[in-house]
Design a protein around this motif. Sequence first.
Motif, PDB file in Angstrom:
ATOM      1  N   LYS A   1       0.829  -1.211   0.000  1.00 29.06           N
ATOM      2  CA  LYS A   1       0.000   0.000   0.000  1.00 29.06           C
ATOM      3  C   LYS A   1       0.861   1.259   0.000  1.00 29.06           C
TER       4      LYS A   1
ATOM      5  N   ASP B   1       2.141   1.897  -3.478  1.00 28.53           N
ATOM      6  CA  ASP B   1       1.021   2.294  -4.344  1.00 28.53           C
ATOM      7  C   ASP B   1       0.651   3.760  -4.126  1.00 28.53           C
ATOM      8  N   GLU B   2       0.659   4.188  -2.889  1.00 31.94           N
ATOM      9  CA  GLU B   2       0.296   5.576  -2.577  1.00 31.94           C
ATOM     10  C   GLU B   2       1.303   6.564  -3.165  1.00 31.94           C
TER      11      GLU B   2
ATOM     12  N   LEU C   1       0.602   6.784  -6.913  1.00 34.14           N
ATOM     13  CA  LEU C   1      -0.579   7.608  -7.186  1.00 34.14           C
ATOM     14  C   LEU C   1      -0.258   9.087  -7.002  1.00 34.14           C
TER      15      LEU C   1
ATOM     16  N   MET D   1      -2.448  -1.659 -11.739  1.00 30.75           N
ATOM     17  CA  MET D   1      -3.173  -0.886 -10.722  1.00 30.75           C
ATOM     18  C   MET D   1      -4.480  -0.331 -11.301  1.00 30.75           C
ATOM     19  N   LYS D   2      -5.527  -1.127 -11.253  1.00 32.15           N
ATOM     20  CA  LYS D   2      -6.818  -0.702 -11.792  1.00 32.15           C
ATOM     21  C   LYS D   2      -7.376   0.509 -11.047  1.00 32.15           C
ATOM     22  N   GLU D   3      -7.007   0.640  -9.768  1.00 34.67           N
ATOM     23  CA  GLU D   3      -7.497   1.772  -8.985  1.00 34.67           C
ATOM     24  C   GLU D   3      -6.944   3.108  -9.482  1.00 34.67           C
ATOM     25  N   ALA D   4      -5.935   3.039 -10.356  1.00 32.85           N
ATOM     26  CA  ALA D   4      -5.334   4.276 -10.878  1.00 32.85           C
ATOM     27  C   ALA D   4      -6.050   4.805 -12.124  1.00 32.85           C
TER      28      ALA D   4
ATOM     29  N   THR E   1     -10.997  -1.689 -17.495  1.00 32.09           N
ATOM     30  CA  THR E   1     -12.058  -1.384 -16.537  1.00 32.09           C
ATOM     31  C   THR E   1     -13.238  -0.760 -17.275  1.00 32.09           C
TER      32      THR E   1
END
Length: 585
Positions: free
Chosen positions: A364, A367-368, A371, A394-397, A427
Motif C-alpha cells: 500500500k 502504491d500511494e 498515485l 493498478m486498476k485503482e489508478a 475497466t
Amino acid sequence: MKKIFFTAFLLLNGIFFAQESEAVPLAIDNLLTAPESSEESEDEVEQDVVKEADNAGAVQEESVAEVNSETPASSVSEKKEDPIVQAYLESEKKGKEEKKSEPYKYTKEKQFADSCRPKKPDSADIERAASRDEKKSGNDYIEKCRDTFKFGLESEISELLDELTKNEDLRFVDEIYDLFYVTKNPAIRNKILTYFTKLKDPCLSDYVTEVVNDPYDVQKDTVDLCFKYAAEVECKEAVPGLIYLIDKEEEDYFNIALTAIGTLGGTDEAQFLAGYLDRDDLSVSQRQSLMRVLGKIKAVETWDKLSEIAQDEDENAFVRMYAAEAIGAMEKEESEEILVKLFEEKDPNFRQYVVKGISHFHDKTADEIILQALRDGQYKVRLEAVDCVSERNMKEAVPYLVYRCKDKTEEKVVKEKCYSVIAKLDTKEGNEYLISLVKDKKLNDTARAKVAAALLENNHAGTEEIIEVARDTLKDDLRKNLRYALGKEFAKYGRKEFEDICKAYIEHSDVATQGTGLDIWAKGRYSSLRQMVADIAKDAEETEEEKESKDSKDKNKFRPKKKNANAAKAKRILESVDSITGSDK
C-alpha cells in the motif's frame, strides 16, 4: 621470574576488558613456554601460574561491582588507562579492521564459449517475416537476397543487413553466419553482430568471448558491440573477461563492461564491485554506472553505502538518482522508508528515480507514492508513474489516468501512454472513456487513431465502434488519414471480425484505400474475399494485345484499358500467401 610476574600483571589488568579476545591466552601461553633462566624450580613456577589463573577465573565470574570492591589498588577506569592494556586493545582492534577491509578476490578464470550454428527458423518465423512486406515474400526475393550475400558489393550487403535486422527476418541466418567468418570488412562484421544481437541468437558467442578476453587489437566499435551482444544473449562465459577489464580500470572499457555485468553478474561479481564504492578515484560517469549495476544485480552487500549516497544531498545528483533506484531494486524493507522520505526532494529528476526504486515494493505504501507521482508537477515523474501503474496492473489508478487525458495542458507523450495503459487495465470506466474518444468527431484524427490502436492491441473493448468509425471515413475523403491509420491497425491482427470492413476497403475507388484493404486481407486471408483479390491481380498479367502494342511502331494502334494500380501488389500477396500455405486456390 620477571616474565612470570609480568604475565600475571597483564592477566589481572586486562582480563576483564579483553575476555572476548583469543589473542590474550595465546600471548600468555607463548610467554609461559618461552625459555627462562631462573633459580626457581619448575614446580614453583607452575604453582604461581595456576594461582594467578584461578584468580583470573574468579574475576571473570564476578559482577562488575564485585570486581571493583575486590580491587584495592585501582578502579576499572584506571585499568582502561593502563598503557600496556590500552596498547594491546588498540592493536587488536586495528588488526580486526584491517582483516575486515581486505578487498574481495575474484578468482574465476577467463572462459571461452563453444562454437555453434544459428537457430533454425520455424514456419511461424518464416510466415512472420513474409507477412511484414508482401514485396519481400516471394521466391524471387529470397533468391535475390542469397545472391547478394554471395556476389554483392559491400554497400549492397550492408543495405540488405539493415533491412533484415529491422524486420527481424530469420530466413537467411545461415548465409549471414557464414559471411561473418569470411568477410574482411569491419563494417559488415559489425552489422552482422547487430543482426544476431537483435535476434538474441548465441551463435557468435565464441567470437565474442575471444574479443572480451583480449579486446586490444579489435576496433573499439566492434568491442562495444561484442559487450552488448554478450549481455543480450546472456553469455555467461564472458563474465570473467568483463571483470578483468573493470579491474584494470581502463577508461575505454570500464562503463560498457560494467553495463554488461549488470545483466550477467551474480553474487561473486556483486562482492567484487562492492569494493569500488569506497574508491575516490572513479569519475562521475563511472560512479553512475556502478550505482545502476549494483542495483541490477541486487548487491545487497552494498546497501548501507548506497542508501547513504542516496540520502547525501552533497552527492552528485545523477549518482544519487541511480543509488535511489538501486536500493529499491535490492528490495530490502529498510529501502522503502528511505525512498518515501526522498520523494519529497525538490529535484524532479531525482523524484523520477525514486519512483523507479519504490516500484519494486508491492504494498500500500508504494502504491500511494505512485498515485501521488501521477499528480507530480514534472511530466517525467508522471510518465514514470504511468509505467509503474501498467507494470503493477493498478486498476485503482484508472480515474487518475482518465483525468490526465482530459487535462488540456497535459503533455502528448503522457496522454498517449495513458491511452495504452487504460486499454490494458480493462475497466468499465476506462473502456467507456476510450470508446467515447474514438467516436468524438471533434477530437483530432491523430488522437482518435492512437486511442483506437490501444483498444485494438488489447482487444478488450471498442472493436465494433472502431469498425463503425472506419466505415464513416470511407464516405468522407476529408478523413483519409484516419481511414488509413485504422486500416493499418486492422492489418496487424487479421481477426475474423475485420472481414466485412476489409471488403469495404478493397471495394473503394481510392487506390491507397484499396491497397490498405489488400493488406488487411493478407493478414486475415478471408476465403470469401480471395476472388476479389484475384480479380485485381489479373490486371498484372500482360495481354497479347499489350505485348503487340509494345512491339508495334504505331503506338496508337492499340489503346489498352487502364490497369488497376494495385494489380502487382495483389499478385504478390497471393503468391506470398500461397507459398506459405502451400495452396494455389
